[in-house]
Design a protein around this motif. Sequence first.
Motif, short mmCIF file in Angstrom:
data_model
loop_
_atom_site.label_atom_id
_atom_site.label_comp_id
_atom_site.label_asym_id
_atom_site.label_seq_id
_atom_site.Cartn_x
_atom_site.Cartn_y
_atom_site.Cartn_z
N UNK A 193 -13.56 -7.79 22.75
CA UNK A 193 -13.71 -7.64 24.19
C UNK A 193 -14.81 -8.48 24.83
N UNK A 194 -14.63 -8.66 26.19
CA UNK A 194 -15.74 -9.40 26.74
C UNK A 194 -15.95 -8.84 27.93
N UNK A 195 -16.98 -9.22 28.70
CA UNK A 195 -17.33 -8.93 29.95
C UNK A 195 -17.83 -10.14 30.81
N UNK A 196 -17.76 -9.70 32.04
CA UNK A 196 -18.27 -10.79 33.27
C UNK A 196 -19.38 -11.65 32.77
N UNK A 197 -20.50 -11.00 31.89
CA UNK A 197 -21.59 -11.56 31.86
C UNK A 197 -21.50 -12.55 30.65
N UNK A 198 -22.26 -13.54 30.83
CA UNK A 198 -21.92 -14.46 29.53
C UNK A 198 -22.53 -14.19 28.17
N UNK A 199 -22.05 -14.49 27.20
CA UNK A 199 -22.56 -14.46 25.80
C UNK A 199 -22.48 -12.95 25.53
N UNK A 200 -21.31 -12.18 25.88
CA UNK A 200 -21.38 -10.77 25.49
C UNK A 200 -20.20 -10.54 24.79
N UNK A 201 -19.93 -10.99 23.64
CA UNK A 201 -18.48 -10.44 23.05
C UNK A 201 -18.73 -9.22 22.04
N UNK A 202 -17.65 -8.72 21.98
CA UNK A 202 -17.28 -7.59 20.98
C UNK A 202 -16.17 -7.94 20.23
N UNK A 203 -16.71 -7.56 18.82
CA UNK A 203 -15.32 -7.82 17.84
C UNK A 203 -15.39 -6.77 16.81
N UNK A 204 -14.20 -6.56 16.29
CA UNK A 204 -14.36 -5.40 15.30
C UNK A 204 -13.03 -5.64 14.50
N UNK A 205 -13.02 -5.11 13.25
CA UNK A 205 -11.59 -5.15 12.42
C UNK A 205 -11.69 -4.07 11.13
N UNK A 206 -10.64 -3.34 11.06
CA UNK A 206 -10.55 -2.37 9.99
C UNK A 206 -9.39 -2.76 9.08
#
Length: 808
Positions: free
Chosen positions: A619-632
Amino acid sequence: MSKLLLGSFIFTCIAVTSFSQTKSIPAVKITQSIKIDGNPDDAAWKSIPYVSDFVTSTPVFGKKADETHVKIAYDNTAVYVLAYMHDDPKNIKRQLTARDDIDGKDVDVFSFGIDTYNDKQNAFMFEVSAAGVQADAKISTTEDETWNAVWESKVSMKNNGWIVEMKIPFSAIRFSKSNFQTWGIQFTRFRRVNNETSTWSPDDPTIDGTINKFGEWTGLKNIIPPVRLSFLPYLSGGINISPVGNKNHAEFLKSGGMDVKYGINESFTLDLTLIPDFAQVQSDNIVLNLSPFDIKFEDFRPFFTEGTELFNKAGIFYSRRIGAAPSGSYGVLAKAASNPNFEIIKNPGITRLINGTKFSGRTKGNLGIGIFNALTSNMNAEILDKSADSTIHIQTEPLTNYNIIVLDQALKNRSSVTFTNTNVLRNGNSRNANVSALDLALFDKKNRHYLFLDGIYSTIWGKLGNYDGYKADIRYQKVSGKFQYQFIAGAMSDTYDPNDLGFLQNNNQFNYTGNLSYVIYKRTKHFINQRYTLGATNQYLYKPFEWQNFVINSTAFLLMKDFSNVLITFQVAPFWSNDFFELRTPGRVLKRPAQYFLNITGNTDTRKKLYLNYSAESGITSLPDAPYYGFTIGATYRFNERFQMNAEGHFDKDQANYGYAYTSPGPFPAPILGQRTVKTDYSILGASYTINPLMNFTIRMRHYWSNVIYHHFYDVKEDGYWTERGYIPGHDFNFNTFNVDMFYTWDFLPGSRITLSWKNALGRDVYLDENLYRTYFKNFNQVLQSPHSNEISLKVVYYIDYLTLKKH
């Protein structure tokens, strides 16, 4: 050519006509006894005709299925079913599992469904695997797999297939007291080798529902409901050793009680539990909760899961409220932490249930009636005041009475109208609650369209305050066919509160949602079936009426030709939104940036010895340098028909998680926003070994770790945007939970069970320094070295049936 086309047309018309008509079987009453041994040799079976002509429902609907022959009969005490599944023995899958653990396993299964009121809405389901393992369930709008009945079955293997014989006592089911009856029935066969499900009465997946597609068993005569009275006394004992400070505290566990099930008449049953013991249930999957809302946990306690489908129909019953942690226990911890002279002697973590009662059933007019009552004990904590050498007694939970009343009138075409009332009364009149719900569910004659209306009103009163609130919803759906759609609108007032006996994360909402789905049931070159959905939700705050958020959702589910599957979800919130709840301060709003989220979830072919499940998200937002990631990633391996192991690991990292951090001190306290990195890891390792269909061993280990590191803090302005303030250290933290649950169960007689359990858990007061243990393996190693609690217990439950006692 014209003759061929004409023949094809005639065959198609016959097939369509046969599928649209209700299949039926005339009932045959027998006088000779049948021995349940998995063989068709009894004389009583000889004169009974069999039914066949099973039709596939999945993965492809409408094909002639592999040969299956079924016979059904009844006498004055029971229903008998004999099923012969013809097959090559090499293709018959026979994995041994625990009772009620058949779905998704490597087994062939035969199922018998019975709708005793023929209302197309409520049924009993009895299943037997080719390994001889039983499963049963009650089906209505949902499926209650925790419901258990006492019945007989036996499986035998033949050189051209397998046979199952079943005896369902009338005492295990409910039906009306009428001289002539027609019941809905369904026979289902599942072949694991090709994941094919076939049914005697065609089950077209393009038509919504299950029970409404049952056939009929006609002409049952003069069946008399028996006396339904059974007792389940239990004895349990064990020891619990828990770390308290620098010492281990040992507590010997001993308990005894009884469950009673009594059929008041042919349709209504009274269930009682006296001094219940729920120690031998799986531990909760506890997680770190940074949100302003409660987390909902699954209930594993049999009394609150078995036969409660009527009480759950309105969605205002959350059984975990009964016997939860005493509301004052956290205040005791805070009181002890505030004074070094205070030492906690006793602070119970759960509220003791004294007794519980369930009354439920249906009248001849198909009115379902349910009454539920539970009484929990007054709970007290003790603190030693070392400075005064005295003991302080603190009430953490008053004596509390929980009640539910349900009236559910079944209507034509699977429709119904339901009234539900929940009521909670506390000793001392500190806080009492009453919630009433009225639901109307309507299907059209062709079972294509569905309209649902509900209205709920809540009342809270007592010394802590008085207020009322309400909730209303409308839902319209096209539920059958390739194209399906849905429209939902709902409103909740800011004072609506069902949480004394229900579950609601937040009120004060007005939402409307629209969804459009396209389902491809026909098998193609690469896919068995496909489902695509596109929808959007618009959210408002109810009071004051202000816009919150707009979200677009799209999903694609694909079942591949090799029976692997994948679900793709893409979610977009394209505008900056208003969050009225995160700051935990009435009247304050937090501006959230636009968000984009992608998730891919699936699993490989579960027929293989080794199969995988996986999930990846970003996931990302419209703000810079704000990524989210995950895995299972998870794996299950079947070593043989008895032994199976599974493992699962998960990791996610949100590098710019914005949320409430703390409230600033001073004369004008204000919520402070924090920007933090949140890393979460968990691992699960499990194994099961089934000795025989009546004896099973399972073990499950789970470790969960979440690490929170703050980088920036912000003051939130009145318009919801934020400005940076000075960094204040001391808010980072680690959060760990660790549990081992091991169970050995032996169903030594029908309905009777011995359970030996060992439960291990990380100590409640263990804290791991977030600066020293920032990597998973360093943290996990320290978790293993930290103090743990251990509990070993043995429980014996013995089933006593009144009719059996009467015979002797």
